[in-house]
Write a protein that holds these residues in place. Sequence first.
Motif, PDB file in Angstrom:
ATOM      1  N   GLY A 286      53.424  14.805  -8.232  1.00 19.16           N
ATOM      2  CA  GLY A 286      52.629  16.022  -8.087  1.00 19.16           C
ATOM      3  C   GLY A 286      52.634  16.975  -9.268  1.00 19.16           C
ATOM      4  N   PRO A 287      53.804  17.294  -9.858  1.00 20.73           N
ATOM      5  CA  PRO A 287      53.807  18.223 -10.989  1.00 20.73           C
ATOM      6  C   PRO A 287      52.925  17.814 -12.164  1.00 20.73           C
ATOM      7  CG  PRO A 287      56.012  18.006 -10.114  1.00 20.73           C
ATOM      8  CD  PRO A 287      55.159  16.994  -9.379  1.00 20.73           C
ATOM      9  N   LEU A 288      52.682  16.494 -12.319  1.00 20.27           N
ATOM     10  CA  LEU A 288      51.787  16.044 -13.395  1.00 20.27           C
ATOM     11  C   LEU A 288      50.400  16.639 -13.222  1.00 20.27           C
ATOM     12  CD1 LEU A 288      50.931  14.224 -15.767  1.00 20.27           C
ATOM     13  CD2 LEU A 288      50.670  12.348 -14.113  1.00 20.27           C
ATOM     14  N   TYR A 289      49.909  16.652 -11.995  1.00 21.27           N
ATOM     15  CA  TYR A 289      48.546  17.122 -11.740  1.00 21.27           C
ATOM     16  C   TYR A 289      48.495  18.651 -11.666  1.00 21.27           C
ATOM     17  CZ  TYR A 289      48.592  12.232 -10.950  1.00 21.27           C
ATOM     18  OH  TYR A 289      48.785  10.889 -11.134  1.00 21.27           O
ATOM     19  N   LEU A 290      49.614  19.247 -11.299  1.00 21.93           N
ATOM     20  CA  LEU A 290      49.719  20.697 -11.378  1.00 21.93           C
ATOM     21  C   LEU A 290      49.655  21.129 -12.839  1.00 21.93           C
ATOM     22  CD1 LEU A 290      50.122  23.001  -9.316  1.00 21.93           C
ATOM     23  CD2 LEU A 290      52.576  22.861  -9.756  1.00 21.93           C
ATOM     24  N   ALA A 291      50.323  20.374 -13.701  1.00 22.71           N
ATOM     25  CA  ALA A 291      50.273  20.658 -15.141  1.00 22.71           C
ATOM     26  C   ALA A 291      48.864  20.485 -15.687  1.00 22.71           C
ATOM     27  CB  ALA A 291      51.250  19.743 -15.883  1.00 22.71           C
ATOM     28  N   GLU A 292      48.174  19.440 -15.246  1.00 24.18           N
ATOM     29  CA  GLU A 292      46.797  19.251 -15.704  1.00 24.18           C
ATOM     30  C   GLU A 292      45.935  20.436 -15.298  1.00 24.18           C
ATOM     31  OE1 GLU A 292      43.021  16.144 -15.429  1.00 24.18           O
ATOM     32  OE2 GLU A 292      44.523  16.150 -13.849  1.00 24.18           O
ATOM     33  N   ALA A 293      46.150  20.938 -14.098  1.00 26.28           N
ATOM     34  CA  ALA A 293      45.334  22.047 -13.596  1.00 26.28           C
ATOM     35  C   ALA A 293      45.510  23.320 -14.412  1.00 26.28           C
ATOM     36  CB  ALA A 293      45.669  22.324 -12.135  1.00 26.28           C
ATOM     37  N   VAL A 294      46.686  23.483 -15.037  1.00 26.66           N
ATOM     38  CA  VAL A 294      46.929  24.707 -15.828  1.00 26.66           C
ATOM     39  C   VAL A 294      46.901  24.409 -17.323  1.00 26.66           C
ATOM     40  CG1 VAL A 294      48.243  25.747 -13.955  1.00 26.66           C
ATOM     41  CG2 VAL A 294      49.464  24.485 -15.726  1.00 26.66           C
TER      42      VAL A 294
END
Length: 369
Positions: A286-294
């Motif tokens: 999950g944090p990978l896609y949270l990082a992409e979002a920001v």
Amino acid sequence: MNRYDKLPKGARVLIVRLSAIGDVLHVTAVAHNLKRQRPDCHITWLASPPASTLLTQNDDVDRLLVWDRRPFDTAVSNGRIPAALRMLREAAHLLRAEPFDVALDLQGLFLTGILTRMSRAPRRIGIRERHEGNPLFMTEMAPDIEDVHKVRRYMTSLAPLGLEFLRFTPGPILRAGKSDVPFARAFYAAHGIEMGRRLHPVVLVAVRTTWADKQWSTAKFAAALAPLPRRIQLVFIGSKGDAPYIEEVRRSLDGRTTHTIAGETDLLQLAALMRCADLLLTCDTGPLYLAEAVHLTTLSLWGPTLPAIYGPLTSGHHFILSPHICRACCRTRCRHKTNACMEAIQPAVVTEKLLAILAEKEAAAEGSR
């Protein structure tokens, strides 16, 4: 031609995507492109915690319905069918509080098929992903495409509505809050982390995933991080349950000063901290896609899954794929019980890539001065 091939003006659209963190963020691209093409439509989203938190600041979602699927899953797995049925009735009550013209089931499960049917939407569109009996609850299915990436396959749900789905704005949508930077500055300062210093980059590290076979061993994480210059600030992220594994890595770093914030933030707070970091090292989680979002630069490690299917579609993301012949099985548990594909990734390769990315970012920062 389908008599419903156009979306009526002011249509009320329900999106059903309960979890998980990465998948919910992937589907925000669908909501964004739907709203971009038809700003008159009203979008309601049914989601489950904790991923539902990510939709609370999403301008494309007009109404958020929160139904926690975790107690339902527990009840089913323990054979408590009456309790599970009661929870489904609670979901039905949520869904029937307003009428819907169209429902998009973007999870493709038997459970989400039931929930979508409970919405009483006359049009219920499914995607050609999983089966599990889901098509039984749909009135129509989105077209199949050769592209295997999840986001592009989710986007096909717009085709039966007469909307463009091949050309779209990629990337997850997560709006920045006004307090993000002040929060990050205060949080980092309280933990002894210096924010915004070019020669002292903040590297976030996520050592655990929810899939056992997507994890890289703590020993290999330690071996990859140990050679990094000590000016690099290592900050470990994750849940409270990740703490023992994080401590294993930290103990192996020969007394090097590191920081852990595991279990200290919710998802939106973690996103705020990511906005003010320099790099994330992670597996497929999950944090990978949270990082992409920001828009945080990432380096991710891949074994049983592939970035061509799940990885970020936007720029600024780097991937290390397992060289092992047994990879891309997409199984939640390694059938050989060895995690050989992840263990085939060598720490020295990860160290070299981390240093190259950081050097490139430093050079770009120097060139912009």
